[in-house]
Design an enzyme around this catalytic site. Sequence first.
Site, short mmCIF file in Angstrom:
data_model
loop_
_atom_site.label_atom_id
_atom_site.label_comp_id
_atom_site.label_asym_id
_atom_site.label_seq_id
_atom_site.Cartn_x
_atom_site.Cartn_y
_atom_site.Cartn_z
CE1 TYR A 163 12.92 -1.19 10.76
CE2 TYR A 163 15.12 -0.28 10.51
CZ TYR A 163 13.95 -0.79 9.95
OH TYR A 163 13.84 -0.92 8.58
CD GLU A 201 2.77 6.44 2.99
OE1 GLU A 201 2.28 5.69 3.86
OE2 GLU A 201 2.15 6.77 1.96
CB VAL A 216 1.92 -9.26 8.48
CG1 VAL A 216 1.73 -9.08 6.99
CG2 VAL A 216 2.66 -8.08 9.10
N PRO A 220 18.15 -2.37 1.87
CG PRO A 220 16.00 -1.76 1.26
CD PRO A 220 16.73 -2.71 2.14
CB THR A 263 -0.93 0.03 1.23
OG1 THR A 263 -0.12 -0.11 2.40
CG2 THR A 263 -1.96 -1.07 1.19
P1 NDP Z 1 6.27 2.45 4.12
O1 NDP Z 1 5.85 2.93 5.45
O2 NDP Z 1 6.19 3.38 2.98
O3 NDP Z 1 5.47 1.10 3.75
C1 NDP Z 1 5.32 0.08 4.71
C2 NDP Z 1 4.33 -0.95 4.22
O4 NDP Z 1 4.22 -2.00 5.21
C3 NDP Z 1 2.93 -0.38 4.02
O5 NDP Z 1 2.39 -0.91 2.83
C4 NDP Z 1 2.15 -0.90 5.22
O6 NDP Z 1 0.79 -1.13 4.84
C5 NDP Z 1 2.84 -2.24 5.47
N1 NDP Z 1 2.63 -2.69 6.83
C6 NDP Z 1 3.11 -2.13 7.98
N2 NDP Z 1 2.62 -2.78 9.04
C7 NDP Z 1 1.81 -3.76 8.57
C8 NDP Z 1 1.02 -4.75 9.19
N3 NDP Z 1 0.96 -4.89 10.54
N4 NDP Z 1 0.32 -5.61 8.41
C9 NDP Z 1 0.37 -5.49 7.06
N5 NDP Z 1 1.11 -4.59 6.42
C10 NDP Z 1 1.81 -3.72 7.17
O7 NDP Z 1 7.79 1.95 4.32
P2 NDP Z 1 8.85 1.32 3.27
O8 NDP Z 1 8.24 1.08 1.97
O9 NDP Z 1 10.05 2.16 3.35
O10 NDP Z 1 9.18 -0.04 4.03
C11 NDP Z 1 9.06 -1.32 3.42
C12 NDP Z 1 10.10 -2.24 4.02
O11 NDP Z 1 11.40 -1.76 3.71
C13 NDP Z 1 10.04 -2.36 5.55
O12 NDP Z 1 10.25 -3.71 5.91
C14 NDP Z 1 11.21 -1.48 6.01
O13 NDP Z 1 11.72 -1.90 7.25
C15 NDP Z 1 12.19 -1.74 4.88
N6 NDP Z 1 13.25 -0.75 4.72
C16 NDP Z 1 12.94 0.58 4.50
C17 NDP Z 1 13.96 1.50 4.35
C18 NDP Z 1 13.70 2.95 4.16
O14 NDP Z 1 14.65 3.76 4.33
N7 NDP Z 1 12.51 3.38 3.77
C19 NDP Z 1 15.36 1.08 4.37
C20 NDP Z 1 15.56 -0.32 4.62
C21 NDP Z 1 14.54 -1.18 4.77
P3 NDP Z 1 -0.49 -0.75 5.73
O15 NDP Z 1 -0.12 0.43 6.57
O16 NDP Z 1 -1.55 -0.49 4.70
O17 NDP Z 1 -0.76 -1.98 6.51
C1 8X3 Z 2 15.49 1.61 7.31
C2 8X3 Z 2 16.57 2.59 7.20
O1 8X3 Z 2 18.02 4.23 8.50
O2 8X3 Z 2 16.55 2.87 9.82
O3 8X3 Z 2 15.84 0.30 7.46
O4 8X3 Z 2 18.50 1.90 8.77
S1 8X3 Z 2 17.43 2.87 8.67
#
Ligand code: NDP
Ligand code: 8X3
Length: 252
Positions: free
Chosen positions: A153, A189, A61, A183, A11
Amino acid sequence: MNKIALITGATAGIGEAISMRLAQEGYNLIITGRRQERLDSLKAEIEKQHRTSVLTLAFDVRQYDEVKAALGNLPSEWAAIDVLVNNAGLAVGLNPIHQGVVDDWERMIDTNVKGLLYVTRTVSPGMVERKSGHIINIASIAGKEVYPSGNVYCATKHAVDALSKGMRMDLLPFGIRVTQVCPGAVETEFSIVRFKGDKGRADQVYQGFTPLDAENIADAVFYAVSQPPHVDVQDMLVMPTAQAAASIFHKE
Ligand code: NDP
Ligand code: 8X3
């Protein structure tokens, strides 16, 4: 017949970009997240742009019963999942350990570790039965290093790192590939969620340098899934050029 990919956390951010990219490459998609209206609009957008089918499933989840109800008994045309992208995840808060908010810790552990396990436990037996499949875990630089106040985290992403290795060992006899994509800073978000809606504080995270886009991570995922069957890209660390390590940035 199109391959089927299931993406959790579709999403927003990285999961949304992976969904768009895999749709562009001809996959049929099962897109999941908690926000049904966002799933509906992503489905409409994908079906407008690409000739693929999209199934939306809204569930949390963290709730094993919901995961089993949504994914444990899929219609036959959706059951043979080729690619599972375990992407749903979050950081909540950025506090030193002695000031940590226990509810934030629970949310991160329940989502990033237990949620990933629940989905994998539900989807992987079908892959084992078919002796075919590819699991992509979205981990993080935070699964390779720890940074101040990142404590829980980082621990959850270190757990994902261990689980990626463990899954690879356990699923080896069945020809199932396991890829971890780690990443660095990606502007999504993520920081708005981490700082509980404080957009000003979230924006500061990405000031003074060019962060990754979600599409950069979608490219990495597509690279892994498009390799020939005898090639498993085990682990990819993808960082902004301006980020040398978890907490070392070159900011202008
Ligand atoms: P966003 O917040 O943009 O997206 C997170 C997604 O996870 C949303 O679609 C949200 O959907 C879903 N989500 C969160 N909690 C739940 C839940 N309980 N059940 C189902 N779905 C859930 O973050 P990112 O796209 O940045 O993050 C995606 C992944 O990448 C994560 O695992 C994050 O840790 C990882 N990551 C991100 C980095 C960054 O700098 N952005 C760097 C490294 C890793 P909804 O709220 O609709 O449930
Ligand atoms: C998400 C990025 O900066 O928290 O994994 O490592 S950071």
